[in-house]
Design an enzyme around this catalytic site. Structure first.
Site, PDB file in Angstrom:
ATOM      1  N   CYS A  78     -24.949 -11.938 -13.611  1.00 30.92           N
ATOM      2  CA  CYS A  78     -25.399 -13.315 -13.389  1.00 30.92           C
ATOM      3  C   CYS A  78     -25.823 -13.509 -11.928  1.00 30.92           C
ATOM      4  O   CYS A  78     -26.735 -12.835 -11.473  1.00 30.92           O
ATOM      5  CB  CYS A  78     -24.346 -14.317 -13.845  1.00 30.92           C
ATOM      6  N   HIS A 179     -24.425 -12.936 -19.381  1.00 28.35           N
ATOM      7  CA  HIS A 179     -23.004 -12.672 -19.203  1.00 28.35           C
ATOM      8  C   HIS A 179     -22.534 -11.664 -20.250  1.00 28.35           C
ATOM      9  O   HIS A 179     -22.300 -12.047 -21.401  1.00 28.35           O
ATOM     10  CB  HIS A 179     -22.195 -13.969 -19.338  1.00 28.35           C
ATOM     11  N   GLU A 181     -19.695 -10.485 -20.609  1.00 25.22           N
ATOM     12  CA  GLU A 181     -18.346 -10.863 -21.037  1.00 25.22           C
ATOM     13  C   GLU A 181     -18.361 -11.980 -22.081  1.00 25.22           C
ATOM     14  O   GLU A 181     -17.332 -12.258 -22.705  1.00 25.22           O
ATOM     15  CB  GLU A 181     -17.502 -11.274 -19.825  1.00 25.22           C
TER      16      GLU A 181
END
Length: 199
Positions: A78, A179, A181
């Site tokens: 990011c 992202h 994650e």
């Protein structure tokens, strides 16, 4: 792999990045300690929010010069990806300069909201080990208002009004604008690919 270190950029996504790594069996410390960073086998630089506070934190800790010197694989996430470039238009912030080019604000248009937030499709630009097992058109989760251009380092792009870089890689330096994650199996695969990557 015990040699992975997360650079503590102060971003709010640091904990979620650690959790995502733990889900694939990796427990990585988060630190700004120069010795730990220098001795790491590979590095992840997460970041959310704005480029300027992250760069200030890296400068105050002496990490900027260190990152410019090191040659082990590095993945920015990011805003952590955005600061890999030369400059960000967000506050006209001088960045790490590990990748050529500048990060610009996404232009708002009719039907195009800024920030770019939510799931969007990845479009393969060129082959890279970091894209192994990821389908062209696979979905990833984005939250950002600034973006890097589709240039030589771009290996996958995304469209939101205009086309911009979603994944970049040049030499030992890589970055994900989305992202990992928060991107389900696509994100987990990117992280696993990074752990296996030998640039």
């Amino acid at each position: 792999m015990s040699g992975l270190v997360i650079i503590d950029s102060g971003g709010a996504n640091l904990g979620s990045v650690r959790n995502a790594l733990q889900r694939i069996g990796i427990d990585a410390p988060a630190t700004l300690d120069a010795t730990q960073i220098r001795e790491a086998d590979r590095l992840i630089l997460p970041g959310v929010g704005a480029a300027a506070p992250i760069m200030q934190r890296l400068k105050q800790s002496g990490t900027v010069d260190l990152l410019r010197e090191l040659r082990q694989p590095l993945l920015g996430i990011c805003v952590g990806m955005q600061v890999l470039f030369e400059c960000s238009a967000e506050g006209n912030t001088a960045c790490l300069g590990l990748l050529p080019g500048n990060v610009e604000k996404i232009a708002a248009q009719p039907g195009v909201r800024v920030p770019h937030m939510g799931w969007n499709r990845l479009h393969r630009e060129r082959e890279s080990p970091l894209l192994e097992g990821i389908d062209d058109g696979g979905y990833a989760y984005f939250v950002h208002s600034y973006a890097a251009p589709v240039e030589e380092a771009c290996i996958a792009s995304v469209e939101h009004g205009t086309r911009f870089a979603a994944l970049v890689q040049r030499g030992h330096v890589a970055g994900a604008q989305f992202h990992p994650e928060r991107s389900a199996e696509t994100g987990a695969r990117v992280l696993r690919n990074f752990l296996d990557w030998q640039p």
